[in-house]
Design a protein around this motif. Structure first.
Motif, mmCIF file in Angstrom:
data_model
loop_
_atom_site.group_PDB
_atom_site.id
_atom_site.type_symbol
_atom_site.label_atom_id
_atom_site.label_comp_id
_atom_site.label_asym_id
_atom_site.label_seq_id
_atom_site.Cartn_x
_atom_site.Cartn_y
_atom_site.Cartn_z
ATOM 1 N N ALA A 306 35.735 -9.001 28.591
ATOM 2 C CA ALA A 306 35.315 -8.686 27.225
ATOM 3 C C ALA A 306 34.078 -7.792 27.228
ATOM 4 O O ALA A 306 33.955 -6.883 26.395
ATOM 5 N N LEU A 307 33.174 -8.030 28.169
ATOM 6 C CA LEU A 307 31.976 -7.197 28.277
ATOM 7 C C LEU A 307 32.323 -5.776 28.705
ATOM 8 O O LEU A 307 31.714 -4.808 28.229
ATOM 9 N N MET A 308 33.304 -5.627 29.584
ATOM 10 C CA MET A 308 33.743 -4.292 29.993
ATOM 11 C C MET A 308 34.258 -3.507 28.792
ATOM 12 O O MET A 308 33.931 -2.324 28.611
ATOM 13 N N VAL A 309 35.052 -4.141 27.966
ATOM 14 C CA VAL A 309 35.605 -3.465 26.794
ATOM 15 C C VAL A 309 34.507 -3.176 25.779
ATOM 16 O O VAL A 309 34.412 -2.070 25.230
ATOM 17 N N MET A 310 33.677 -4.172 25.513
ATOM 18 C CA MET A 310 32.604 -3.982 24.530
ATOM 19 C C MET A 310 31.660 -2.856 24.949
ATOM 20 O O MET A 310 31.285 -2.000 24.135
ATOM 21 N N ASN A 311 31.280 -2.820 26.228
ATOM 22 C CA ASN A 311 30.348 -1.785 26.664
ATOM 23 C C ASN A 311 30.996 -0.403 26.687
ATOM 24 O O ASN A 311 30.328 0.599 26.438
ATOM 25 N N THR A 312 32.286 -0.342 26.965
ATOM 26 C CA THR A 312 32.987 0.942 26.883
ATOM 27 C C THR A 312 32.902 1.486 25.461
ATOM 28 O O THR A 312 32.692 2.685 25.243
ATOM 29 N N LEU A 313 33.040 0.604 24.502
ATOM 30 C CA LEU A 313 32.934 0.984 23.099
ATOM 31 C C LEU A 313 31.509 1.403 22.744
ATOM 32 O O LEU A 313 31.293 2.393 22.046
ATOM 33 N N LEU A 314 30.514 0.701 23.276
ATOM 34 C CA LEU A 314 29.124 0.963 22.928
ATOM 35 C C LEU A 314 28.570 2.198 23.629
ATOM 36 O O LEU A 314 28.030 3.095 22.975
ATOM 37 N N GLY A 315 28.660 2.237 24.958
ATOM 38 C CA GLY A 315 28.017 3.341 25.670
ATOM 39 C C GLY A 315 28.550 3.582 27.062
ATOM 40 O O GLY A 315 27.896 4.248 27.863
ATOM 41 N N GLY A 316 29.757 3.090 27.357
ATOM 42 C CA GLY A 316 30.286 3.192 28.704
ATOM 43 C C GLY A 316 31.289 4.299 28.922
ATOM 44 O O GLY A 316 31.923 4.354 29.969
ATOM 45 N N SER A 317 31.440 5.197 27.960
ATOM 46 C CA SER A 317 32.374 6.314 28.114
ATOM 47 C C SER A 317 31.868 7.492 27.288
ATOM 48 O O SER A 317 30.969 7.353 26.452
ATOM 49 N N PHE A 318 32.450 8.666 27.528
ATOM 50 C CA PHE A 318 32.015 9.850 26.789
ATOM 51 C C PHE A 318 32.253 9.695 25.294
ATOM 52 O O PHE A 318 31.484 10.189 24.474
ATOM 53 N N SER A 319 33.340 9.014 24.925
ATOM 54 C CA SER A 319 33.660 8.843 23.503
ATOM 55 C C SER A 319 33.025 7.592 22.909
ATOM 56 O O SER A 319 33.387 7.185 21.804
ATOM 57 N N SER A 320 32.084 6.980 23.609
ATOM 58 C CA SER A 320 31.423 5.773 23.114
ATOM 59 C C SER A 320 30.591 6.073 21.871
ATOM 60 O O SER A 320 30.266 7.225 21.567
#
Length: 484
Positions: A306-320
């Motif tokens: 869940a943290l992996m997905v949440m952080n991808t949404l927040l700031g873990g990818s270019f489209s975050s």
């Protein structure tokens, strides 16, 4: 003799029309109104992970891959910078580096020449909880490469002249840190949250005082205590048959007696209780380095997916959200990001960016907006995009033998289940909107964070204070790094 070129301009128009008419209708009209549909995630089909054991009890993990005649082998010792004595920070890192500076009957130059001659690569790296001796080699040179690897791991010579050279290099690097705002921010946010008494709060290479005091005897003692068979796991990926490989490993490592293992317990760390701001004054800084940090969870947390997905949404990818806001929408930075450092102990959660000096306060305000917003329910579409980003990107970790060995090393280090690789993607896809909201509320608290800004005080202090986010403290670069 020459080749006559076709003059396309004289092709009859009627011929072109005939060809065009023969094309399928779908080829004539492309639908540009919507992105192509994403297909289902394919299962990750990997060779079986084999668990073997040498005669002296050393565990060996093997994943055979026969698509290319290459092998990656890791000697992973369960020790690292977290095992540094309090009086000698930097000892594990220096020991790892010195293992490549002479081994067996070879000097550092002779060793480098022998590795190059084989077309191989050997390196030694110390992280917080592991020290890894890594070998990459053509399978045809595996026997010769293993002999070199065994010398480096078991028989390093630690020449005093090489220690003096390495000490000088590291001391010079630490002086250069004073002119590197990004490094200053990284060092200080760890010191601020964990303190100098905790291994996570100290730079892995130590400090000027500890480096100046290091002796060859210290390095030999650390190597004898920690770089031994009691702490060793062997990890292999590539074009090898496990039965033949085991006999080769027995030759170099199977006759060793198991030494005593030793892994000191980590100190406890307190979570950040309130929001505080520190400006590290760097006069004339070209931009401001913003870091927002608090204590995160351990790698073993059940909330990992869940943290992996949440952080991808927040700031873990270019489209975050962070990057889209600060880079794409406002143009404050080249890139904004966030991450959880998953470790044996509670690693940090960090969000940050290097931003234009003139908009430091505005950028910080947008960081706060996004940290608050991530705790609110996200749309199903956003969450699906984040899950797909993680799930579709996961198989590329296994494209090379080095990638496979790295993934197996993580599995072994953290004691993950043997079916971890095959269950990773389904576990990511099973994350729900409620899971994302729950872990965001638990692990991202904008009212309990340390905010560190490295920049030109006279240009940014007024705007930062005007945000009224909390008490603002100003310190020097020397105070941030912990040395003059």
């Amino acid at each position: 003799m020459y080749t006559r070129r076709l003059n396309h301009s004289v092709i009859p128009l009627a011929f072109v029309l005939v060809i065009w008419a023969a094309l399928p209708v779908a080829a004539q009209v492309a639908d540009r109104g919507a992105p192509p549909k994403i297909g289902a995630v394919r299962p990750l089909n990997l060779p079986a992970l084999q668990s073997l054991t040498l005669g002296n009890g050393i565990p060996v993990s093997v994943m055979e891959r026969h698509s290319a005649p290459l092998v990656e082998l890791h000697l992973m010792y369960r020790c690292g910078t977290a095992d540094d004595p309090d009086s000698k920070p930097g000892l594990a890192s220096l020991t790892a580096a010195m293992m490549m500076e002479g081994a067996g009957a070879r000097s550092a130059l002779d060793l480098a020449d022998a590795i190059d001659f084989l077309g191989a690569r050997i390196s030694v790296d110390a992280s917080h909880h592991t020290t890894t001796v890594s070998l990459f080699t053509p399978v045809s040179r595996l026997d010769d490469a293993l002999a070199l690897l065994a010398d480096i791991a078991l028989r390093p010579t630690f020449p005093s002249a090489e220690l003096e050279r390495m000490r000088a290099e590291r001391l010079t690097a630490m002086k250069q840190w004073k002119d590197q705002p990004r490094t200053i921010a990284s060092v200080y946010c760890n010191r601020r949250v964990y303190g100098d008494a905790h291994p996570y709060g100290r730079p892995g290479i130590g400090n000027p005082k500890s480096l100046a005091a290091m002796r060859v005897e210290d390095i030999r003692a650390f190597h004898a205590q920690y770089i031994n068979t009691a702490n060793l796991n062997i990890i292999v990926a590539g074009d090898v048959a496990s039965s033949a490989l085991l006999s080769r490993l027995e030759t170099y490592f199977g006759k060793l007696s198991k030494g005593p293992g030793s892994t000191p317990a980590l100190p406890t760390v307190q979570q950040v209780k309130q929001r505080r701001i520190v400006i590290v004054d760097k006069p004339g800084a070209a931009q401001s380095e913003i870091r927002i940090v608090r204590v995160g969870p351990v790698r073993a947390t059940p909330d990992y997916y869940a943290l992996m997905v949440m952080n991808t949404l927040l700031g873990g990818s270019f489209s975050s959200r962070l990057n889209q806001n600060l880079r794409e929408k406002n143009g404050y930075t080249y890139g904004a990001r966030s991450s959880f450092a998953f470790r044996k102990g509670p690693g940090p959660f960090i969000a940050g960016a290097g931003v234009q000096t003139a908009v430091t306060d505005k950028a910080l305000a947008e960081f706060m907006n996004e940290l608050r917003a991530i705790r609110e329910p996200a749309s199903e579409e956003e969450i699906l995009r984040a899950k797909n980003y993680v799930a579709y990107g996961y198989p590329q970790n296994f494209e090379t033998v080095g990638g496979i060995a790295g993934e197996v090393e993580e599995l072994v280090e953290h004691g993950l289940p043997s079916n971890y690789f095959s269950t990773f993607v389904p576990s990511i896809l099973a994350v729900t909107a409620d899971d994302v909201r729950r872990v965001a509320a638990q692990y991202v608290d904008p009212d309990a964070i340390e905010i560190i800004i490295v920049g030109d005080r006279k240009e940014i202090e007024y705007g930062v204070r005007a945000l009224k986010l909390g008490d603002v403290k100003v310190i020097s670069v020397e105070d941030a790094l912990g040395y003059e």
